[in-house]
Design a protein around this motif. Structure first.
Motif, PDB file in Angstrom:
ATOM      1  N   UNK A  80      21.308  74.699  70.835  1.00 18.44           N
ATOM      2  CA  UNK A  80      20.681  76.012  71.012  1.00 18.44           C
ATOM      3  C   UNK A  80      19.189  75.864  71.297  1.00 18.44           C
ATOM      4  N   UNK A  81      18.532  74.933  70.625  1.00 19.36           N
ATOM      5  CA  UNK A  81      17.096  74.721  70.827  1.00 19.36           C
ATOM      6  C   UNK A  81      16.808  74.276  72.268  1.00 19.36           C
ATOM      7  N   UNK A  82      17.649  73.402  72.806  1.00 15.45           N
ATOM      8  CA  UNK A  82      17.465  72.959  74.193  1.00 15.45           C
ATOM      9  C   UNK A  82      17.625  74.119  75.173  1.00 15.45           C
TER      10      UNK A  82
ATOM     11  N   UNK B  68      11.023  77.745  79.848  1.00 13.99           N
ATOM     12  CA  UNK B  68      10.396  77.064  80.985  1.00 13.99           C
ATOM     13  C   UNK B  68      10.750  77.768  82.288  1.00 13.99           C
ATOM     14  N   UNK B  69      11.994  78.157  82.444  1.00 15.12           N
ATOM     15  CA  UNK B  69      12.419  78.848  83.667  1.00 15.12           C
ATOM     16  C   UNK B  69      11.716  80.195  83.799  1.00 15.12           C
ATOM     17  N   UNK B  70      11.605  80.934  82.721  1.00 21.18           N
ATOM     18  CA  UNK B  70      10.925  82.230  82.780  1.00 21.18           C
ATOM     19  C   UNK B  70       9.453  82.074  83.135  1.00 21.18           C
ATOM     20  N   UNK B  71       8.779  81.102  82.533  1.00 15.30           N
ATOM     21  CA  UNK B  71       7.364  80.874  82.836  1.00 15.30           C
ATOM     22  C   UNK B  71       7.195  80.450  84.294  1.00 15.30           C
TER      23      UNK B  71
END
Length: 95
Positions: free
Chosen positions: A54-56, A63-66
């Protein structure tokens, strides 16, 4: 047509029908065999799969959103600059 010709045509038609029937039966049997092999191989491959924690998933989603946000800003600014450049060129050319 003579009776011999009719019998010969009936025999040829029966043999052709049998050939088609056995070909169809063979294809169906082969389909079942290939389906079972496919399912067995699929299960074996799924046993090798490792799923992320879940953490990954949360970290990569962030990262994708940023990255999406950064690219959206970059593309918006690029669009504004290109539009201003076109407007400037059209003003100079009088179009």
């Amino acid at each position: 047509m003579s009776t011999e010709w009719i019998i010969a045509l009936a025999v040829v038609a029966a043999l052709a029908g049998l050939a088609v029937y056995f070909k169809v039966v063979q294809r169906v049997a082969d389909w079942w065999r290939r389906s079972r092999i496919f399912i067995k191989e699929t299960r074996a491959e799924l046993a090798k799969v490792t799923f992320p924690s879940r953490e990954d998933v949360v970290a990569t989603t962030i990262v994708v959103l940023i990255a999406s946000f950064v690219f959206a800003i970059f593309l918006t600014l690029s669009d504004v600059v290109v539009n201003k450049a076109y407007s400037f060129v059209f003003e100079i050319l009088g179009a």
